[in-house]
Scaffold this motif. Sequence first.
Motif, PDB file in Angstrom:
ATOM      1  N   ILE A  89       1.033  -1.134   0.163  1.00 28.34           N
ATOM      2  CA  ILE A  89      -0.397   0.056   0.260  1.00 28.34           C
ATOM      3  C   ILE A  89       0.874   0.807   0.180  1.00 28.34           C
ATOM      4  CG2 ILE A  89      -2.160   1.113   1.276  1.00 28.34           C
ATOM      5  CD1 ILE A  89      -1.231  -2.233   1.407  1.00 28.34           C
ATOM      6  N   ALA A  90       0.163   2.038  -1.246  1.00 26.11           N
ATOM      7  CA  ALA A  90       0.989   2.668  -1.489  1.00 26.11           C
ATOM      8  C   ALA A  90       0.569   4.934  -1.099  1.00 26.11           C
ATOM      9  CB  ALA A  90       2.531   2.947  -2.604  1.00 26.11           C
ATOM     10  N   LEU A  91       1.211   5.926  -0.459  1.00 24.63           N
ATOM     11  CA  LEU A  91       0.445   6.825  -0.217  1.00 24.63           C
ATOM     12  C   LEU A  91       1.782   7.660  -0.571  1.00 24.63           C
ATOM     13  CD1 LEU A  91      -2.025   8.086   1.062  1.00 24.63           C
ATOM     14  CD2 LEU A  91      -0.617   8.232   3.158  1.00 24.63           C
ATOM     15  N   GLY A  92       0.928   8.487  -1.910  1.00 26.29           N
ATOM     16  CA  GLY A  92       2.017   9.787  -1.457  1.00 26.29           C
ATOM     17  C   GLY A  92       1.664  10.922  -2.389  1.00 26.29           C
ATOM     18  N   VAL A  93       2.117  13.135  -2.559  1.00 22.76           N
ATOM     19  CA  VAL A  93       1.589  13.503  -2.874  1.00 22.76           C
ATOM     20  C   VAL A  93       1.993  13.661  -4.648  1.00 22.76           C
ATOM     21  CG1 VAL A  93       1.313  16.617  -2.729  1.00 22.76           C
ATOM     22  CG2 VAL A  93       1.370  14.557  -0.970  1.00 22.76           C
ATOM     23  N   SER A  94       1.716  13.442  -5.301  1.00 22.42           N
ATOM     24  CA  SER A  94       1.669  13.828  -6.757  1.00 22.42           C
ATOM     25  C   SER A  94       1.365  15.137  -7.046  1.00 22.42           C
ATOM     26  CB  SER A  94       0.038  12.810  -7.454  1.00 22.42           C
ATOM     27  OG  SER A  94       0.474  13.459  -9.362  1.00 22.42           O
ATOM     28  N   GLN A  95       2.387  15.376  -8.147  1.00 18.49           N
ATOM     29  CA  GLN A  95       1.624  17.159  -9.063  1.00 18.49           C
ATOM     30  C   GLN A  95       2.635  16.907 -10.036  1.00 18.49           C
ATOM     31  OE1 GLN A  95       3.624  21.222  -8.234  1.00 18.49           O
ATOM     32  NE2 GLN A  95       1.540  21.845  -8.432  1.00 18.49           N
ATOM     33  N   TRP A  96       2.044  16.111 -11.259  1.00 19.38           N
ATOM     34  CA  TRP A  96       2.613  16.376 -13.023  1.00 19.38           C
ATOM     35  C   TRP A  96       2.865  17.964 -13.148  1.00 19.38           C
ATOM     36  CZ3 TRP A  96       2.520  12.357 -14.502  1.00 19.38           C
ATOM     37  CH2 TRP A  96       1.706  11.141 -14.839  1.00 19.38           C
ATOM     38  N   ASP A  97       3.145  19.082 -12.861  1.00 17.89           N
ATOM     39  CA  ASP A  97       3.195  20.186 -12.923  1.00 17.89           C
ATOM     40  C   ASP A  97       3.194  21.499 -12.273  1.00 17.89           C
ATOM     41  OD1 ASP A  97       5.684  21.875 -14.727  1.00 17.89           O
ATOM     42  OD2 ASP A  97       4.906  21.961 -16.571  1.00 17.89           O
ATOM     43  N   LYS A  98       4.008  22.762 -12.068  1.00 19.80           N
ATOM     44  CA  LYS A  98       4.201  23.314 -11.072  1.00 19.80           C
ATOM     45  C   LYS A  98       2.767  24.377 -11.250  1.00 19.80           C
ATOM     46  CE  LYS A  98       6.472  26.602 -13.144  1.00 19.80           C
ATOM     47  NZ  LYS A  98       7.761  27.892 -14.244  1.00 19.80           N
ATOM     48  N   GLU A  99       1.810  24.071 -12.730  1.00 23.12           N
ATOM     49  CA  GLU A  99       0.728  24.683 -12.503  1.00 23.12           C
ATOM     50  C   GLU A  99      -0.354  23.769 -12.336  1.00 23.12           C
ATOM     51  OE1 GLU A  99       2.499  24.852 -15.403  1.00 23.12           O
ATOM     52  OE2 GLU A  99       4.141  26.640 -15.021  1.00 23.12           O
ATOM     53  N   LEU A 100      -0.327  22.600 -12.270  1.00 24.50           N
ATOM     54  CA  LEU A 100      -0.848  21.258 -12.508  1.00 24.50           C
ATOM     55  C   LEU A 100      -1.378  21.119 -10.850  1.00 24.50           C
ATOM     56  CD1 LEU A 100       0.046  19.084 -15.626  1.00 24.50           C
ATOM     57  CD2 LEU A 100      -2.319  20.890 -14.831  1.00 24.50           C
ATOM     58  N   PRO A 101      -2.749  20.543 -10.739  1.00 23.51           N
ATOM     59  CA  PRO A 101      -2.891  20.472  -9.085  1.00 23.51           C
ATOM     60  C   PRO A 101      -2.494  18.931  -8.547  1.00 23.51           C
ATOM     61  CG  PRO A 101      -4.722  20.383 -10.867  1.00 23.51           C
ATOM     62  CD  PRO A 101      -3.704  19.655 -12.016  1.00 23.51           C
ATOM     63  N   PHE A 102      -2.623  19.787  -7.131  1.00 22.79           N
ATOM     64  CA  PHE A 102      -1.875  18.476  -6.197  1.00 22.79           C
ATOM     65  C   PHE A 102      -2.885  17.647  -6.238  1.00 22.79           C
ATOM     66  CE2 PHE A 102       1.500  21.792  -5.116  1.00 22.79           C
ATOM     67  CZ  PHE A 102       2.027  20.988  -5.016  1.00 22.79           C
ATOM     68  N   GLN A 103      -2.442  16.182  -5.843  1.00 19.12           N
ATOM     69  CA  GLN A 103      -2.684  14.886  -5.384  1.00 19.12           C
ATOM     70  C   GLN A 103      -2.690  14.604  -4.200  1.00 19.12           C
ATOM     71  OE1 GLN A 103      -3.622  13.446  -9.232  1.00 19.12           O
ATOM     72  NE2 GLN A 103      -4.615  13.797 -10.112  1.00 19.12           N
ATOM     73  N   LEU A 104      -3.601  14.193  -3.795  1.00 22.44           N
ATOM     74  CA  LEU A 104      -3.043  12.774  -2.995  1.00 22.44           C
ATOM     75  C   LEU A 104      -3.232  11.388  -3.741  1.00 22.44           C
ATOM     76  CD1 LEU A 104      -2.273  11.842   0.194  1.00 22.44           C
ATOM     77  CD2 LEU A 104      -4.421  12.550   1.063  1.00 22.44           C
ATOM     78  N   VAL A 105      -2.624  10.489  -3.486  1.00 22.19           N
ATOM     79  CA  VAL A 105      -2.626   9.449  -4.538  1.00 22.19           C
ATOM     80  C   VAL A 105      -2.498   8.011  -3.260  1.00 22.19           C
ATOM     81  CG1 VAL A 105      -2.502  10.334  -6.367  1.00 22.19           C
ATOM     82  CG2 VAL A 105      -0.999   9.197  -5.088  1.00 22.19           C
ATOM     83  N   ALA A 106      -3.087   7.094  -3.841  1.00 26.02           N
ATOM     84  CA  ALA A 106      -2.642   5.802  -2.968  1.00 26.02           C
ATOM     85  C   ALA A 106      -3.194   4.851  -3.993  1.00 26.02           C
ATOM     86  CB  ALA A 106      -4.472   5.922  -1.884  1.00 26.02           C
ATOM     87  N   ALA A 107      -2.089   4.276  -3.936  1.00 22.38           N
ATOM     88  CA  ALA A 107      -2.106   2.745  -4.159  1.00 22.38           C
ATOM     89  C   ALA A 107      -1.960   1.412  -4.095  1.00 22.38           C
ATOM     90  CB  ALA A 107      -0.388   2.702  -5.356  1.00 22.38           C
ATOM     91  N   VAL A 108      -2.570   0.022  -4.271  1.00 22.18           N
ATOM     92  CA  VAL A 108      -2.529  -1.148  -3.660  1.00 22.18           C
ATOM     93  C   VAL A 108      -1.868  -1.649  -4.819  1.00 22.18           C
ATOM     94  CG1 VAL A 108      -3.900  -2.755  -2.528  1.00 22.18           C
ATOM     95  CG2 VAL A 108      -4.664  -0.158  -2.234  1.00 22.18           C
TER      96      VAL A 108
END
Length: 145
Positions: free
Chosen positions: A120-139
């Motif tokens: 189980i992985a938990l992280g904060v994603s941002q594809w580029d400085k203008e794009l949104p942040f996302q709290l993501v989880a993976a199993v």
Amino acid sequence: MTTARHLATIDQLRSLPFPAESGRTALGYSGVGYHIVELTTSEDFWDDDGTRREIVEDQYEAERDALATLLTARWGEPQVFSLWSVFDRSMAGEEIPDPWGGLSQSVPDVHLWRVEEHWIALGVSQWDKELPFQLVAAVTETDPP
């Protein structure tokens, strides 16, 4: 979404079978051996001077840490696993299995637990400085590279 809802979503991902092919699902994105979900997403930063972006980044990291505290109570201390080297390896042409290859493109590091046969992985994603942040989880059943 609330923290309780995030926990419920992670529990739901753990109970779902993995599909035979990659694609969008009702919860996020799944493929052979993995599920990825965006637990929450910020607004974008097209007209931001950088100040709001820093505040939102801090907020998303705090949300990740709060959720990680609850998951730690369940499963013990996580590993903090950097995905920078995974990204570098993929850019050099190495074939990195999903979800790790995909996550490494926008998530610098993950909090990682081994629970039964899943990671189980938990992280904060941002594809580029203008794009949104996302709290993501993976199993996933795929070991980190």
